[in-house]
Design a protein around this motif. Sequence first.
Motif, PDB file in Angstrom:
ATOM      1  N   ARG A 140       0.972  -1.113  -0.114  1.00 59.16           N
ATOM      2  CA  ARG A 140       0.147  -0.045   0.068  1.00 59.16           C
ATOM      3  C   ARG A 140       0.880   1.229  -0.042  1.00 59.16           C
ATOM      4  N   TRP A 141       0.516   1.971  -0.864  1.00 60.35           N
ATOM      5  CA  TRP A 141       1.519   3.363  -1.342  1.00 60.35           C
ATOM      6  C   TRP A 141       0.811   4.567  -1.052  1.00 60.35           C
ATOM      7  N   HIS A 142       1.465   5.658  -0.846  1.00 61.98           N
ATOM      8  CA  HIS A 142       1.211   6.904  -0.875  1.00 61.98           C
ATOM      9  C   HIS A 142       2.193   7.902  -1.508  1.00 61.98           C
ATOM     10  N   ASP A 185       3.147   2.623   2.955  1.00 62.69           N
ATOM     11  CA  ASP A 185       2.438   3.180   4.145  1.00 62.69           C
ATOM     12  C   ASP A 185       3.039   2.436   5.360  1.00 62.69           C
TER      13      ASP A 185
END
Length: 149
Positions: A89-91, A101
């Motif tokens: 999961r990335w931002h 994340d």
Amino acid sequence: MSHFAAAVCLVTTDGPAGLRGVTVTSVCSVSDDPATILVCLNQSSAANVRFEQNGVFAVNVLADRNEALARVFAGEGNLDVEGRFAAGRWHRLESGAPILDDALVSFDCRIIDSRPVATHRVMIGQVVALAEPKAGGSLVYRARSYHVV
């Protein structure tokens, strides 16, 4: 060099040259004023040129809980770039490079210098943003095995 114990990181980039991420242990702090980080990437992978072309990278310092992701980005499973990034999961922060994340900490950097040295490209990045540090054990690589500190 496999006996040199080091923290495991995912170094990522995105921009006009495209998305890229690799598992590395060749990362170190250069300076704290301004905050600067050095990363070494193997030049044998043609796709690693994307880092320099994008002019940005993020250093995602991995926790013990991230070992499976470290293996994916090291090439296990032979996934394409989209498949590798789908495993986490990335931002994004300031540079646009992917930030994991649940990394222990992530440093968002703009490249200020880059040069070839032997088999690797040494990139120096100035930290432009920092993701909130998280708790966890550190993932370390030594003697061709992952360990937890």
